[in-house]
Design a protein around this motif. Structure first.
Motif, PDB file in Angstrom:
ATOM      1  N   GLY A  80       0.782  -1.229   0.000  1.00  0.00           N
ATOM      2  CA  GLY A  80       0.000   0.000   0.000  1.00  0.00           C
ATOM      3  C   GLY A  80       0.811   1.275   0.000  1.00  0.00           C
ATOM      4  N   LYS A  81       2.147   1.134  -0.014  1.00  0.00           N
ATOM      5  CA  LYS A  81       2.993   2.342   0.059  1.00  0.00           C
ATOM      6  C   LYS A  81       3.852   2.522  -1.195  1.00  0.00           C
ATOM      7  CE  LYS A  81       3.258   2.551   5.107  1.00  0.00           C
ATOM      8  NZ  LYS A  81       4.168   2.626   6.293  1.00  0.00           N
ATOM      9  N   GLY A  82       4.566   1.476  -1.601  1.00  0.00           N
ATOM     10  CA  GLY A  82       5.440   1.595  -2.752  1.00  0.00           C
ATOM     11  C   GLY A  82       6.459   0.489  -2.787  1.00  0.00           C
ATOM     12  N   VAL A  83       7.628   0.785  -3.371  1.00  0.00           N
ATOM     13  CA  VAL A  83       8.679  -0.219  -3.501  1.00  0.00           C
ATOM     14  C   VAL A  83      10.026   0.435  -3.185  1.00  0.00           C
ATOM     15  CG1 VAL A  83       8.951   0.240  -5.989  1.00  0.00           C
ATOM     16  CG2 VAL A  83       9.661  -1.965  -5.064  1.00  0.00           C
ATOM     17  N   THR A  84      10.933  -0.348  -2.612  1.00  0.00           N
ATOM     18  CA  THR A  84      12.262   0.168  -2.282  1.00  0.00           C
ATOM     19  C   THR A  84      13.316  -0.839  -2.709  1.00  0.00           C
ATOM     20  OG1 THR A  84      13.665   1.017  -0.511  1.00  0.00           O
ATOM     21  CG2 THR A  84      12.194  -0.788   0.059  1.00  0.00           C
ATOM     22  N   ALA A  85      14.528  -0.349  -3.047  1.00  0.00           N
ATOM     23  CA  ALA A  85      15.635  -1.225  -3.455  1.00  0.00           C
ATOM     24  C   ALA A  85      16.929  -0.431  -3.388  1.00  0.00           C
ATOM     25  CB  ALA A  85      15.407  -1.759  -4.866  1.00  0.00           C
ATOM     26  N   ILE A  86      18.034  -1.133  -3.548  1.00  0.00           N
ATOM     27  CA  ILE A  86      19.348  -0.491  -3.587  1.00  0.00           C
ATOM     28  C   ILE A  86      19.752  -0.341  -5.059  1.00  0.00           C
ATOM     29  CG2 ILE A  86      21.763  -0.594  -2.888  1.00  0.00           C
ATOM     30  CD1 ILE A  86      19.787  -0.301  -0.566  1.00  0.00           C
ATOM     31  N   VAL A  87      19.991   0.907  -5.474  1.00  0.00           N
ATOM     32  CA  VAL A  87      20.414   1.186  -6.850  1.00  0.00           C
ATOM     33  C   VAL A  87      21.654   2.063  -6.788  1.00  0.00           C
ATOM     34  CG1 VAL A  87      19.752   2.111  -9.106  1.00  0.00           C
ATOM     35  CG2 VAL A  87      17.999   1.135  -7.615  1.00  0.00           C
TER      36      VAL A  87
END
Length: 581
Positions: free
Chosen positions: A345-352
């Motif tokens: 319900g919030k979004g997506v996160t990752a290391i880039v």
């Protein structure tokens, strides 16, 4: 002898029709006229009458057959064989044996042998043979392809989604053939009219032949001759074929353009529409969001898109597909991302590039960084335009935002204008939120009713009918089915659900809004053509009826008038087979 040879098949059909309960058939009128001419020693004319009648029937059959041939020729577009992949090997098999789920190889330049979904490869597809589109369409993995279309510049692997008897072309042919068996109100009226008209002609001919000799002492041979001529003039061949020939031609021409109408009644009803209610998503719009704005806050626009695409790689969410599509379109090289996590319900996160990157809703972004007032106002303005906004945060810095919206179809404005110019009221009925619907409605210039349930759409269609409108409803989803059924004419938009296609009276297979106006125009041209045909049929009969009674014309001109009217009517109807633009 010539007359008898020609008369035998005509008389046989007349007797069979009489036994079936139709004593006053066209063949019976012809048989009486020919035998009568023989009795009064007009033998050459009797032979000519039979010969010309048979020639007229032949021409009528050839002309009417062209309408059927034009639609059946579509089946020739589908290749007879396909390259089936099994166990890592490829072999050629008959296309009709392909099962749903099997994978076929389509080489560059080959026609696609089945409806399916691309599972490997990307190529330009020439859909002109099926859809009339002049420009090839670029298609990639997960895109649908149709049997009969031509693969362009690269090999494709396609998973079959429909058996040969259920592919797009087979369904089109089957629906048109079924539709041609469904009579329009005008056609039913002509049939009823002919039931009374034909006995009336026999009665008038008998009175002309008998009354003058009995009452005024006229010559029996002269007045019997005139009576026989009237019998021939009265043959309702041209009148009977005037409507079905035009309808068959129109249904075939429409199908070749992707406009399917389930019968003559639907074709006739389309021209009477005075209001059309459109669904929004997938009907007036493409049905899939596209990136409309990239707003840089702390990073450049290209960098915002590059990082967002890295986060969304591998996702099948519609918004993710929109971002990845935009990155591909702009030729951006997308970096790899690690440790991807979806936050419900919030979004997506990752290391880039060694930094934590977040992409999600403005509310979720505000929990991570402070959103300046100016940026918040910009996001609110985009929301007010009916756009969904995702905010990008790099580390602990606000980087930018990406706005997306399901955009109107390319021809939606022009298509709606064509309907409005024709005097038809248009309205959008959608279950989408009011803000988004209003923004799209303003862009298209159409009245909007939003946040509707399926029963609300059905109710509004009913209200329009009560206001005196003849209502058409256009949609593509299951939620449109009740309103499609309630409308005077329900039209399913191409690519819609099976429920919508089955419930609707007509279908626009290729999803062009402008095709709705073409369908209405085709209906009006068809009804005009039918009126012309009836005028030709009855007008020629009226002229020769008068000239025959006055003794100016006889049997020869009578049969020529009847045959000529039949050919003229049929050829006029075949004008409707010309390609629709």
């Amino acid at each position: 002898v010539a007359m008898l040879v020609g008369l035998v098949p005509i008389a046989r059909r007349a007797i069979m029709a009489a036994r079936a309960g139709t004593p006053f058939s066209i063949e019976m009128l012809m048989t009486i006229a020919a035998v009568g001419a023989l009795i009064i020693n007009a033998t050459e004319e009797a032979a000519a009458v039979v010969f010309l009648f048979l020639v007229g029937e032949l021409l009528e059959g050839v002309a009417a057959g062209k309408a059927r041939d034009s639609i059946r020729s579509l089946t020739a577009l589908v290749p007879k064989t396909a390259l089936l992949e099994e166990g890592g090997k490829t072999r050629e098999v008959p296309a009709e044996t392909l099962a749903v789920g099997s994978v076929i190889l389509v080489r560059p330049g080959d026609r696609i042998s089945a409806d399916g979904v691309i599972v490997d490869g990307e190529s330009s597809i020439d859909e002109a043979p099926v859809t009339g589109e002049s420009v090839p369409v670029r298609k990639a993995i997960d895109d649908n392809v149709f049997a009969g279309t031509v693969n362009g510049d690269a090999a494709l692997r396609v998973r079959v989604t429909a058996a040969a008897e259920d592919n797009t072309i087979a369904r089109v042919v089957r629906l048109v053939e079924e539709a041609q068996e469904s009579k329009a109100p005008t056609e039913r009226f002509i049939d009823r009219f002919s039931r009374y008209y034909t006995p009336g002609v026999v009665l008038v001919a008998a009175l002309v032949a008998i009354v003058p000799p009995l009452v005024a002492g006229g010559s029996w041979s002269e007045w019997v001759y005139k009576g026989l001529a009237i019998l021939l003039i009265g043959c309702p061949c041209a009148l009977v074929i005037s409507t079905p020939a035009a309808i068959a031609a129109s249904l075939s021409a429409g199908a070749r353009r992707g406009l399917l109408m389930k019968g003559g009644a639907v074709l006739e009803g389309l021209g009477k529409l005075t209001a059309i209610a459109f669904d929004k998503t997938g009907t007036l719009t493409e049905g899939k969001p596209k990136v409309t704005d990239i707003v840089p806050f702390g990073r450049g626009g290209e960098e915002v898109l590059r990082l967002a695409a890295a986060l969304e790689t591998g996702s099948s969410h519609p918004l993710a597909i929109a971002i990845l599509g935009k990155a591909s379109e702009d030729g951006i090289e997308v970096p790899s991302a690690t440790g991807s996590k979806a936050l419900g319900g919030k979004g997506v996160t990752a290391i880039v590039d060694g930094v934590e990157v977040f992409l999600g809703s403005p509310k979720a972004a505000a929990e991570r960084v402070t959103l300046p007032m100016a940026h918040s106002k910009k996001i609110t303005a985009l929301n007010d335009e009916g756009k969904t906004v995702s905010v990008l945060v790099v580390g602990d810095v606000l980087a930018g935002a990406i706005a997306m919206r399901d955009e109107p179809r390319a021809d939606a404005v022009e298509g709606l204008k064509a309907l409005t110019d024709a005097g038809i009221k248009t309205v959008m009925l959608t279950g989408d939120n009011k803000r988004t619907a209003t923004a799209i409605g303003a862009k298209l210039g159409i009245e909007v009713r939003a946040e509707l349930m399926p029963e609300d759409k059905q109710r509004i269609v009913g209200e329009l009918k009560k206001e005196g409108f003849t209502v058409g409803k256009i949609g593509d989803g299951i939620n449109d089915a009740p309103a499609l059924a309630a409308a005077d004419v329900g039209i399913a938009m191409g690519g819609g659900t099976d429920v919508a296609l089955e419930t609707a009276d007509a279908a626009v297979l290729h999803g062009r809004v402008g095709d709705v106006a073409l369908m209405v125009d085709l209906s009006k041209r068809t009804m005009s053509n039918i009126f012309q045909n009836i005028t030709i049929a009855l007008g020629l009969k009226a002229v020769f009826l008068v000239t025959t009674v006055l003794g100016i014309t006889g049997l020869w001109p009578a049969i020529l008038a009847d045959t000529g009217a039949t050919v003229l009517v049929t050829m006029n109807a075949l004008r409707l087979l010309r390609p629709i633009r």
